[in-house]
Motif scaffolding. Sequence first.
Motif, PDB file in Angstrom:
ATOM      1  N   ASP A  33     -15.471  -6.422  -5.851  1.00 32.57           N
ATOM      2  CA  ASP A  33     -15.254  -5.163  -4.930  1.00 32.57           C
ATOM      3  C   ASP A  33     -15.967  -4.521  -4.070  1.00 32.57           C
ATOM      4  OD1 ASP A  33     -12.747  -6.420  -4.995  1.00 32.57           O
ATOM      5  OD2 ASP A  33     -11.749  -6.048  -6.160  1.00 32.57           O
ATOM      6  N   ASP A  38     -14.620  -2.975  -0.583  1.00 32.16           N
ATOM      7  CA  ASP A  38     -13.613  -2.568  -1.003  1.00 32.16           C
ATOM      8  C   ASP A  38     -13.389  -1.204  -2.523  1.00 32.16           C
ATOM      9  OD1 ASP A  38     -13.303  -4.648   0.784  1.00 32.16           O
ATOM     10  OD2 ASP A  38     -12.934  -5.949  -0.763  1.00 32.16           O
ATOM     11  N   TYR A  39     -13.872  -0.789  -2.721  1.00 28.60           N
ATOM     12  CA  TYR A  39     -14.092  -0.327  -4.388  1.00 28.60           C
ATOM     13  C   TYR A  39     -15.697   0.684  -4.185  1.00 28.60           C
ATOM     14  CZ  TYR A  39     -14.432   1.576  -9.217  1.00 28.60           C
ATOM     15  OH  TYR A  39     -13.562   2.414  -9.567  1.00 28.60           O
ATOM     16  N   TYR A  94     -11.554   1.345 -12.067  1.00 26.40           N
ATOM     17  CA  TYR A  94     -11.268   0.133 -11.587  1.00 26.40           C
ATOM     18  C   TYR A  94      -9.482  -0.173 -11.425  1.00 26.40           C
ATOM     19  CZ  TYR A  94     -11.882  -4.242  -9.230  1.00 26.40           C
ATOM     20  OH  TYR A  94     -11.664  -5.466  -8.840  1.00 26.40           O
ATOM     21  N   ARG A  96      -6.768   0.850 -12.507  1.00 27.35           N
ATOM     22  CA  ARG A  96      -6.043   1.880 -11.611  1.00 27.35           C
ATOM     23  C   ARG A  96      -6.255   1.776 -10.183  1.00 27.35           C
ATOM     24  NH1 ARG A  96      -7.088   5.569 -15.749  1.00 27.35           N
ATOM     25  NH2 ARG A  96      -8.669   6.711 -15.033  1.00 27.35           N
ATOM     26  N   TRP A  97      -7.497   1.633  -9.567  1.00 24.28           N
ATOM     27  CA  TRP A  97      -7.460   1.560  -8.145  1.00 24.28           C
ATOM     28  C   TRP A  97      -7.217  -0.025  -7.647  1.00 24.28           C
ATOM     29  CZ3 TRP A  97     -10.331  -2.522  -6.065  1.00 24.28           C
ATOM     30  CH2 TRP A  97     -10.548  -2.328  -4.173  1.00 24.28           C
ATOM     31  N   ARG A  98      -6.857  -0.879  -8.546  1.00 24.07           N
ATOM     32  CA  ARG A  98      -7.066  -2.675  -7.829  1.00 24.07           C
ATOM     33  C   ARG A  98      -5.338  -2.407  -8.445  1.00 24.07           C
ATOM     34  NH1 ARG A  98      -9.099  -7.117 -11.546  1.00 24.07           N
ATOM     35  NH2 ARG A  98      -7.342  -6.271 -13.467  1.00 24.07           N
ATOM     36  N   GLN A  99      -4.478  -1.626  -9.361  1.00 28.85           N
ATOM     37  CA  GLN A  99      -3.388  -1.119  -9.455  1.00 28.85           C
ATOM     38  C   GLN A  99      -2.479  -0.666  -8.504  1.00 28.85           C
ATOM     39  OE1 GLN A  99      -2.117   0.746 -12.511  1.00 28.85           O
ATOM     40  NE2 GLN A  99       0.418   0.039 -12.119  1.00 28.85           N
ATOM     41  N   ALA A 100      -2.943   0.220  -7.664  1.00 28.64           N
ATOM     42  CA  ALA A 100      -2.734   0.244  -6.743  1.00 28.64           C
ATOM     43  C   ALA A 100      -2.942  -0.298  -5.165  1.00 28.64           C
ATOM     44  CB  ALA A 100      -3.252   2.357  -6.451  1.00 28.64           C
ATOM     45  N   ARG A 101      -3.705  -0.443  -5.328  1.00 29.50           N
ATOM     46  CA  ARG A 101      -4.304  -1.719  -4.371  1.00 29.50           C
ATOM     47  C   ARG A 101      -2.907  -3.186  -4.140  1.00 29.50           C
ATOM     48  NH1 ARG A 101      -9.263  -6.015  -4.222  1.00 29.50           N
ATOM     49  NH2 ARG A 101      -7.552  -6.401  -5.686  1.00 29.50           N
ATOM     50  N   ASP A 102      -2.903  -3.592  -5.403  1.00 33.00           N
ATOM     51  CA  ASP A 102      -2.165  -4.752  -5.605  1.00 33.00           C
ATOM     52  C   ASP A 102      -0.452  -4.205  -5.404  1.00 33.00           C
ATOM     53  OD1 ASP A 102      -4.273  -5.651  -4.995  1.00 33.00           O
ATOM     54  OD2 ASP A 102      -4.753  -6.565  -7.447  1.00 33.00           O
ATOM     55  N   GLY A 103      -0.124  -3.445  -5.753  1.00 35.99           N
ATOM     56  CA  GLY A 103       0.718  -2.808  -6.171  1.00 35.99           C
ATOM     57  C   GLY A 103       1.177  -2.866  -7.625  1.00 35.99           C
TER      58      GLY A 103
END
Length: 108
Positions: A33, A38-39, A94, A96-103
Amino acid sequence: MRKLDPIGLVKGRGRVYWRIIRALTTFFPMMRDWQRGDYRPLPKRAVVLMSVALLYIVSPLDLIPDFLLGWGWIDDIVIGGWLLAKLDEELDDYRRWRQARDGTGTPG
């Protein structure tokens, strides 16, 4: 003198093993990512921990020489595992970021 209980030793360290596996399965997607843009920013401490862990495991310079069959790998496992468990802590942002991105509901 206490007898060595390998089953108990593994059970007692189960959380550490889980953290090592979780770190390994999170680090490489994070790097992908980051490479795609993206990240951001790159967590430098995580990269350093992974690099040091890999270098220590493959390096011929160890606390216990690898030519002592079996014993020489113990320090690789212990120190490499400790570094990877520390790496797991560095990947929380990361996740937390992925959780927010993926919902998704839970990180990791």
